[in-house]
Design a protein around this motif. Structure first.
Motif, short mmCIF file in Angstrom:
data_model
loop_
_atom_site.label_atom_id
_atom_site.label_comp_id
_atom_site.label_asym_id
_atom_site.label_seq_id
_atom_site.Cartn_x
_atom_site.Cartn_y
_atom_site.Cartn_z
N MET A 1 0.81 -1.19 0.00
CA MET A 1 0.00 0.00 0.00
C MET A 1 0.87 1.26 0.00
O MET A 1 0.56 2.21 -0.70
N LYS A 2 1.95 1.25 0.78
CA LYS A 2 2.81 2.44 0.85
C LYS A 2 3.41 2.81 -0.50
O LYS A 2 3.41 3.99 -0.85
N PRO A 3 3.91 1.83 -1.28
CA PRO A 3 4.45 2.21 -2.59
C PRO A 3 3.39 2.87 -3.49
O PRO A 3 3.70 3.82 -4.21
N ILE A 8 1.30 7.61 -6.35
CA ILE A 8 0.20 8.52 -6.68
C ILE A 8 0.48 9.93 -6.16
O ILE A 8 0.24 10.92 -6.86
N SER A 9 1.01 10.03 -4.95
CA SER A 9 1.30 11.35 -4.36
C SER A 9 2.36 12.09 -5.17
O SER A 9 2.18 13.28 -5.51
N VAL A 10 3.46 11.43 -5.45
CA VAL A 10 4.54 12.09 -6.21
C VAL A 10 4.07 12.42 -7.61
O VAL A 10 4.38 13.50 -8.13
N CYS A 41 13.01 4.23 -5.51
CA CYS A 41 14.00 4.58 -4.47
C CYS A 41 13.43 4.26 -3.10
O CYS A 41 14.14 3.76 -2.22
N PHE A 42 12.15 4.53 -2.91
CA PHE A 42 11.48 4.22 -1.64
C PHE A 42 11.47 2.72 -1.39
O PHE A 42 11.86 2.25 -0.32
N PHE A 132 -4.46 -7.74 -3.60
CA PHE A 132 -3.94 -6.39 -3.75
C PHE A 132 -2.62 -6.39 -4.53
O PHE A 132 -2.41 -5.57 -5.41
N ARG A 133 -1.74 -7.33 -4.19
CA ARG A 133 -0.39 -7.31 -4.74
C ARG A 133 -0.32 -7.61 -6.23
O ARG A 133 0.44 -6.94 -6.96
N VAL A 134 -1.06 -8.58 -6.71
CA VAL A 134 -0.99 -8.92 -8.13
C VAL A 134 -1.48 -7.76 -9.01
O VAL A 134 -0.78 -7.35 -9.94
N PRO A 135 -2.66 -7.17 -8.72
CA PRO A 135 -3.06 -6.01 -9.52
C PRO A 135 -2.08 -4.83 -9.39
O PRO A 135 -1.85 -4.11 -10.36
N LEU A 136 -1.48 -4.67 -8.20
CA LEU A 136 -0.51 -3.60 -8.01
C LEU A 136 0.71 -3.84 -8.91
O LEU A 136 1.20 -2.90 -9.56
N GLN A 137 1.17 -5.07 -8.97
CA GLN A 137 2.31 -5.40 -9.82
C GLN A 137 1.96 -5.13 -11.29
O GLN A 137 2.79 -4.61 -12.04
N LEU A 138 0.75 -5.47 -11.69
CA LEU A 138 0.31 -5.20 -13.06
C LEU A 138 0.22 -3.69 -13.33
O LEU A 138 0.55 -3.23 -14.42
N LEU A 139 -0.21 -2.94 -12.32
CA LEU A 139 -0.25 -1.48 -12.44
C LEU A 139 1.16 -0.93 -12.65
O LEU A 139 1.37 -0.07 -13.51
N PHE A 140 2.13 -1.42 -11.88
CA PHE A 140 3.51 -0.96 -12.04
C PHE A 140 4.01 -1.24 -13.45
O PHE A 140 4.67 -0.40 -14.06
N ILE A 141 3.72 -2.42 -13.96
CA ILE A 141 4.15 -2.79 -15.31
C ILE A 141 3.51 -1.85 -16.34
O ILE A 141 4.19 -1.32 -17.23
N ALA A 142 2.21 -1.66 -16.24
CA ALA A 142 1.51 -0.77 -17.17
C ALA A 142 2.01 0.66 -17.04
O ALA A 142 2.20 1.36 -18.05
#
Length: 152
Positions: A1-3, A8-10, A41-42, A132-142
């Motif tokens: 969640m933190k990443p 989104i914030s940055v 970096c975070f 949560f993690r699998v969609p997040l990983q897919l979001l990072f890739i996209a």
């Protein structure tokens, strides 16, 4: 969640600042690259502060687990820099996508084994974490693909 919060914030702050300053072609994709770089970096800090827990995320059949944790942390920092350098952006993006795909099995293994990488124990959230993690990983890739490769 933190990443995700960092990303989104940055992104929001960078997009507002770049839009107000003006003069940037594609402030949206530049903001997205800046945000991904900061997020990397975070997240790379975990590779140096939570080594025990992160090594637990790797199956025992894989050798040199601790070295692998440090190497991937360094690679995340290098990729973060690469995303911001025009000559390295595409290469860094493809390598990041590959890295995100390679890290997914470690996250699945950690969820199955209830590993909490920050505590270095087996009190993690388990399989629901993967929702949560699998969609997040897919979001990072996209995110990397569309802000670096498709935008090029």
């Amino acid at each position: 969640m933190k990443p995700l919060i960092v990303l989104i914030s940055v992104f929001s702050i960078a997009w507002i600042v770049l839009t107000l300053i003006g003069g940037y072609q594609q402030p949206l994709t530049l903001s997205a690259r800046i945000a991904m770089s900061v997020m990397l970096c975070f997240t790379s800090t975990a590779h140096f502060f939570f080594v025990k827990g992160m090594t637990m995320m790797i199956p025992n059949s894989i050798p040199f687990k601790q070295a692998l944790i440090y190497i991937t942390g360094i690679l995340e920092i290098m990729a973060a820099i690469g995303l911001l350098l025009p000559g390295f952006r595409i290469l860094a993006a493809w390598l990041l996508i590959l890295m995100f795909l390679c890290l997914l099995p470690a996250n699945i293994y950690a969820a199955i084994n209830h590993i909490d990488y920050q505590k270095g124990d087996h009190t993690g959230k388990g399989l629901p974490y993967l929702w949560f993690r699998v969609p997040l990983q897919l979001l990072f890739i996209a995110w990397v693909y569309f802000s670096c490769i498709a935008a090029w």
